[in-house]
Design a protein around this motif. Structure first.
Motif, mmCIF file in Angstrom:
data_model
loop_
_atom_site.group_PDB
_atom_site.id
_atom_site.type_symbol
_atom_site.label_atom_id
_atom_site.label_comp_id
_atom_site.label_asym_id
_atom_site.label_seq_id
_atom_site.Cartn_x
_atom_site.Cartn_y
_atom_site.Cartn_z
ATOM 1 N N LEU A 102 0.851 -1.179 0.000
ATOM 2 C CA LEU A 102 0.000 0.000 0.000
ATOM 3 C C LEU A 102 0.893 1.237 0.000
ATOM 4 O O LEU A 102 1.998 1.203 0.551
ATOM 5 C CB LEU A 102 -0.891 0.009 1.236
ATOM 6 C CG LEU A 102 -1.864 -1.171 1.353
ATOM 7 C CD1 LEU A 102 -2.576 -1.115 2.693
ATOM 8 C CD2 LEU A 102 -2.853 -1.162 0.217
ATOM 9 N N PRO A 103 0.451 2.338 -0.606
ATOM 10 C CA PRO A 103 1.293 3.535 -0.626
ATOM 11 C C PRO A 103 1.603 4.048 0.781
ATOM 12 O O PRO A 103 2.667 4.560 1.039
ATOM 13 C CB PRO A 103 0.488 4.562 -1.396
ATOM 14 C CG PRO A 103 -0.668 3.852 -1.977
ATOM 15 C CD PRO A 103 -0.787 2.519 -1.325
ATOM 16 N N TYR A 104 0.647 3.903 1.673
ATOM 17 C CA TYR A 104 0.853 4.368 3.044
ATOM 18 C C TYR A 104 -0.008 3.556 3.996
ATOM 19 O O TYR A 104 -0.965 2.904 3.592
ATOM 20 C CB TYR A 104 0.520 5.862 3.187
ATOM 21 C CG TYR A 104 -0.914 6.190 2.848
ATOM 22 C CD1 TYR A 104 -1.906 6.148 3.820
ATOM 23 C CD2 TYR A 104 -1.280 6.537 1.560
ATOM 24 C CE1 TYR A 104 -3.222 6.441 3.518
ATOM 25 C CE2 TYR A 104 -2.590 6.844 1.235
ATOM 26 C CZ TYR A 104 -3.553 6.787 2.225
ATOM 27 O OH TYR A 104 -4.855 7.076 1.916
ATOM 28 N N THR A 105 0.357 3.608 5.257
ATOM 29 C CA THR A 105 -0.435 2.985 6.310
ATOM 30 C C THR A 105 -0.561 3.985 7.453
ATOM 31 O O THR A 105 0.217 4.939 7.542
ATOM 32 C CB THR A 105 0.217 1.687 6.840
ATOM 33 O OG1 THR A 105 1.537 2.002 7.290
ATOM 34 C CG2 THR A 105 0.268 0.619 5.772
ATOM 35 N N PHE A 106 -1.540 3.763 8.303
ATOM 36 C CA PHE A 106 -1.717 4.634 9.463
ATOM 37 C C PHE A 106 -0.964 4.044 10.644
ATOM 38 O O PHE A 106 -0.965 2.837 10.854
ATOM 39 C CB PHE A 106 -3.199 4.783 9.811
ATOM 40 C CG PHE A 106 -3.962 5.538 8.768
ATOM 41 C CD1 PHE A 106 -3.827 6.911 8.655
ATOM 42 C CD2 PHE A 106 -4.819 4.885 7.904
ATOM 43 C CE1 PHE A 106 -4.527 7.618 7.695
ATOM 44 C CE2 PHE A 106 -5.521 5.580 6.933
ATOM 45 C CZ PHE A 106 -5.372 6.953 6.834
ATOM 46 N N ILE A 147 1.000 8.950 9.561
ATOM 47 C CA ILE A 147 0.903 8.286 8.258
ATOM 48 C C ILE A 147 2.311 7.836 7.900
ATOM 49 O O ILE A 147 3.240 8.638 7.893
ATOM 50 C CB ILE A 147 0.356 9.233 7.169
ATOM 51 C CG1 ILE A 147 -1.066 9.652 7.526
ATOM 52 C CG2 ILE A 147 0.401 8.573 5.810
ATOM 53 C CD1 ILE A 147 -1.663 10.649 6.571
ATOM 54 N N CYS A 148 2.454 6.556 7.631
ATOM 55 C CA CYS A 148 3.759 5.986 7.295
ATOM 56 C C CYS A 148 3.772 5.627 5.806
ATOM 57 O O CYS A 148 2.979 4.795 5.368
ATOM 58 C CB CYS A 148 4.021 4.739 8.127
ATOM 59 S SG CYS A 148 3.902 5.022 9.897
ATOM 60 N N PHE A 149 4.649 6.273 5.054
ATOM 61 C CA PHE A 149 4.758 6.004 3.620
ATOM 62 C C PHE A 149 5.758 4.882 3.376
ATOM 63 O O PHE A 149 6.813 4.833 4.006
ATOM 64 C CB PHE A 149 5.183 7.265 2.855
ATOM 65 C CG PHE A 149 4.111 8.300 2.791
ATOM 66 C CD1 PHE A 149 3.181 8.269 1.770
ATOM 67 C CD2 PHE A 149 4.013 9.288 3.743
ATOM 68 C CE1 PHE A 149 2.174 9.208 1.698
ATOM 69 C CE2 PHE A 149 3.012 10.236 3.688
ATOM 70 C CZ PHE A 149 2.089 10.194 2.662
#
Length: 90
Positions: free
Chosen positions: A12-16, A26-28
């Motif tokens: 996924l592009p990012y996760t919470f 937000i973690c990219f």
């Protein structure tokens, strides 16, 4: 040869993050960050293209609503006059 995986992993592009409410993180993913950095020019060009398309659609919609588009028995003359001005560089 392209490797075939039995259980492909989708990044996924990012996760919470784990924080909650106003401190939400937000973690990219590094792979996505690299892809975005490598393609920044193309991405920004696409955004500008879509913005222009949207603005043109909005302008056409509002011109039609306000009556700025010539209608009626003089419409042909107005459009013809505008075309002559454009051709003359006015």
């Amino acid at each position: 040869m392209i490797p075939v995986y039995e259980n492909p992993v989708v990044l996924l592009p990012y996760t919470f993050g784990e924080s909650s409410k106003l401190k939400k993180e937000i973690c990219f993913q590094p792979e996505w960050m690299e892809m975005i950095q490598d393609n920044t020019v193309s991405i920004l060009g696409w955004i500008q293209y879509e913005k222009v398309k949207w603005l043109l659609r909005q302008s056409a919609f509002h011109l039609g609503r306000t009556g700025a588009v010539p209608k009626g028995k003089y419409a042909g003359r107005v459009l013809q006059h505008s075309a002559k001005e454009y051709a003359a560089g006015v």
